[in-house]
Design an enzyme around this catalytic site. Structure first.
Site, short mmCIF file in Angstrom:
data_model
loop_
_atom_site.label_atom_id
_atom_site.label_comp_id
_atom_site.label_asym_id
_atom_site.label_seq_id
_atom_site.Cartn_x
_atom_site.Cartn_y
_atom_site.Cartn_z
N CYS A 85 15.66 -2.15 -20.92
CA CYS A 85 16.47 -1.44 -21.93
C CYS A 85 15.71 -1.26 -23.23
O CYS A 85 16.05 -0.38 -24.01
CB CYS A 85 17.77 -2.19 -22.16
SG CYS A 85 17.53 -3.91 -22.65
N GLN A 132 23.98 1.68 -22.37
CA GLN A 132 22.67 1.51 -21.75
C GLN A 132 22.78 1.63 -20.24
O GLN A 132 21.96 2.28 -19.59
CB GLN A 132 22.10 0.13 -22.14
CG GLN A 132 20.74 -0.17 -21.53
CD GLN A 132 19.64 0.69 -22.10
OE1 GLN A 132 19.47 0.76 -23.30
NE2 GLN A 132 18.86 1.34 -21.24
N ASP A 174 15.14 -7.91 -19.22
CA ASP A 174 15.51 -7.80 -20.64
C ASP A 174 14.97 -9.06 -21.34
O ASP A 174 14.59 -10.03 -20.68
CB ASP A 174 17.04 -7.68 -20.76
CG ASP A 174 17.52 -7.48 -22.20
OD1 ASP A 174 16.70 -7.07 -23.06
OD2 ASP A 174 18.71 -7.73 -22.48
N ARG A 207 19.28 7.69 -22.65
CA ARG A 207 20.33 7.22 -23.56
C ARG A 207 20.97 8.42 -24.25
O ARG A 207 22.19 8.49 -24.41
CB ARG A 207 19.75 6.26 -24.62
CG ARG A 207 19.28 4.93 -24.11
CD ARG A 207 20.42 4.08 -23.60
NE ARG A 207 21.44 3.86 -24.62
CZ ARG A 207 21.38 2.92 -25.58
NH1 ARG A 207 20.38 2.08 -25.61
NH2 ARG A 207 22.36 2.80 -26.48
N ARG A 224 28.36 -1.44 -32.89
CA ARG A 224 27.47 -2.48 -32.35
C ARG A 224 27.74 -3.75 -33.13
O ARG A 224 27.59 -3.80 -34.34
CB ARG A 224 25.99 -2.07 -32.52
CG ARG A 224 25.03 -3.22 -32.30
CD ARG A 224 23.60 -2.80 -32.16
NE ARG A 224 23.37 -2.12 -30.89
CZ ARG A 224 22.16 -1.93 -30.36
NH1 ARG A 224 21.08 -2.35 -30.98
NH2 ARG A 224 22.03 -1.31 -29.20
N HIS A 233 26.84 -3.89 -22.73
CA HIS A 233 26.10 -2.76 -23.27
C HIS A 233 26.29 -1.56 -22.32
O HIS A 233 25.36 -1.13 -21.64
CB HIS A 233 24.61 -3.13 -23.41
CG HIS A 233 23.84 -2.22 -24.31
ND1 HIS A 233 24.40 -1.15 -24.97
CD2 HIS A 233 22.52 -2.22 -24.65
CE1 HIS A 233 23.46 -0.55 -25.69
NE2 HIS A 233 22.31 -1.17 -25.52
N1 NVA Z 1 20.00 -8.21 -24.71
C1 NVA Z 1 19.45 -7.47 -25.81
C2 NVA Z 1 19.56 -6.01 -25.56
C3 NVA Z 1 19.00 -5.13 -26.64
C4 NVA Z 1 19.19 -3.67 -26.36
C5 NVA Z 1 20.15 -7.87 -27.10
O1 NVA Z 1 21.38 -8.02 -27.08
O2 NVA Z 1 19.48 -8.07 -28.12
N1 CP Z 2 18.29 -0.48 -25.72
C1 CP Z 2 18.86 -0.43 -26.94
O1 CP Z 2 20.08 -0.50 -27.11
O2 CP Z 2 17.98 -0.26 -27.97
P1 CP Z 2 18.28 -0.40 -29.53
O3 CP Z 2 18.59 -1.86 -29.78
O4 CP Z 2 17.02 0.04 -30.18
O5 CP Z 2 19.45 0.46 -29.88
#
Ligand code: NVA
Ligand code: CP
Length: 300
Positions: free
Chosen positions: A260, A132, A220, A287, A102, A129
């Site tokens: 998400c 997800q 989101d 997930r 990540r 992502h």
């Molecule tokens: N768009 C959000 C998704 C988190 C799972 C982010 O990137 O923070």
């Molecule tokens: N939806 C998602 O990826 O959650 P986290 O940021 O908690 O991993």
């Protein structure tokens, strides 16, 4: 399939094959049927951003599959002190059976895959992502039976989620409508891809038009991880881009609501809508199952 870097890389058949395996692994887990497909395997999990779901579901998933997972915070790795990704990739490939990462730049994930010799899984970048979205497709199919008869609507920022959902939903046969402010459209690569789908794809800044007769409404956060400094400006730009009961009234009466997570009640979704759609937590659970399927496909 050698890696999972972004939805753009997956064939339709590969997506359905992951979803089918995910359903089977979920069944096995619920019925205590052994499924230790990854005995002796180790997944490294590199995190340059925070996580609740991704971290815990990957770690638990590896354990349930008979393997183990290592949590590698970038603060503690030499990568956080400037060791090049090319070198990190080649070294970690000697120890591990796969890497979940990540991070911010999609290029970093692509480089890991290029220089390493083990499967790489994108656990979220600024661009994509995919983990997800696989869980989301699995959840929609669980609730609605099929995907290709549905209209999918996304409301909000044209971010990593919008990019990945648009591609995943179009590839699996859904009609896709995105309601995003003009200055916050999805990535050009995604819009170019969507052009090939003609009137099955719509991008508008009118959220009521986007949500009209939709079977699924997804949203989101207005400010993603890494965009903390833009928060104030974004609060203004996204005002009104909210999934509330007024918006739900134009969707199909049995429309699902998805997020998400984490969610910001009162911003992209109202408390009332959030609390009256428990499918959001089935989505979060999936997930685990969808990622176990990805792990078995890539590391098995
Ligand atoms: N768009 C959000 C998704 C988190 C799972 C982010 O990137 O923070
Ligand atoms: N939806 C998602 O990826 O959650 P986290 O940021 O908690 O991993």
């Amino acid at each position: 399939m050698k890696h999972l870097l972004k939805m753009l890389d997956l064939e339709k058949d590969e997506i359905f094959s992951i979803l089918n395996l995910a359903d089977q692994l979920k069944f096995n887990q619920k019925h205590n049927i052994p499924h230790k497909h990854l005995e002796g395997k180790t997944l490294g999990m590199i995190f340059q951003k925070a996580s609740t779901r991704t971290r815990v579901s990957f770690e638990t998933g590896m354990y349930q599959l008979g393997g183990q997972a290592l949590f590698l915070s970038s603060n503690d790795l030499q990568i956080g002190r400037g060791e090049p990704v090319q070198d990190t990739a080649r070294v970690l490939s000697r120890y591990l059976d796969g890497i979940m990462i990540r991070t911010f730049a999609q290029q970093e994930v692509e480089d890991l895959a290029k220089y390493g010799s083990i499967p790489i899984i994108n656990g979220l970048t600024d661009f994509a992502h995919p983990c997800q979205v696989l869980a989301d497709l699995m959840t929609i199919r669980e609730y609605k039976g099929a995907l290709d008869t549905l209209k999918f609507c996304y409301i909000g920022d044209g971010n990593n989620m919008a990019n990945s959902l648009a591609v995943g939903c179009l590839k699996t046969g859904m009609k896709v409508s995105l309601g995003c402010p003009k200055a916050y459209s999805p990535d050009k690569q995604v819009l170019d891809f969507a052009k090939g789908y003609g009137d099955k794809f719509e991008l508008t800044d009118d959220i009521y038009e986007a949500a009209k007769d939709a079977d699924v409404i997804y949203t989101d956060v207005w400010a993603s991880m890494g965009q903390e400094k833009e928060r104030e400006q974004r609060m203004k730009a996204f005002k009104g881009y909210c999934v509330d009961s007024k918006l739900m009234a134009v969707a199909k009466p049995d429309a699902m609501v998805m997020h998400c997570l984490p969610a910001h009640r009162g911003e992209e979704i109202s408390e009332e809508v959030f609390e009256s759609h428990p499918e959001i937590f089935d989505e979060a659970e999936n997930r685990l199952h969808a990622q176990k399927a990805v792990l078995v496909k890539l590391l098995g």
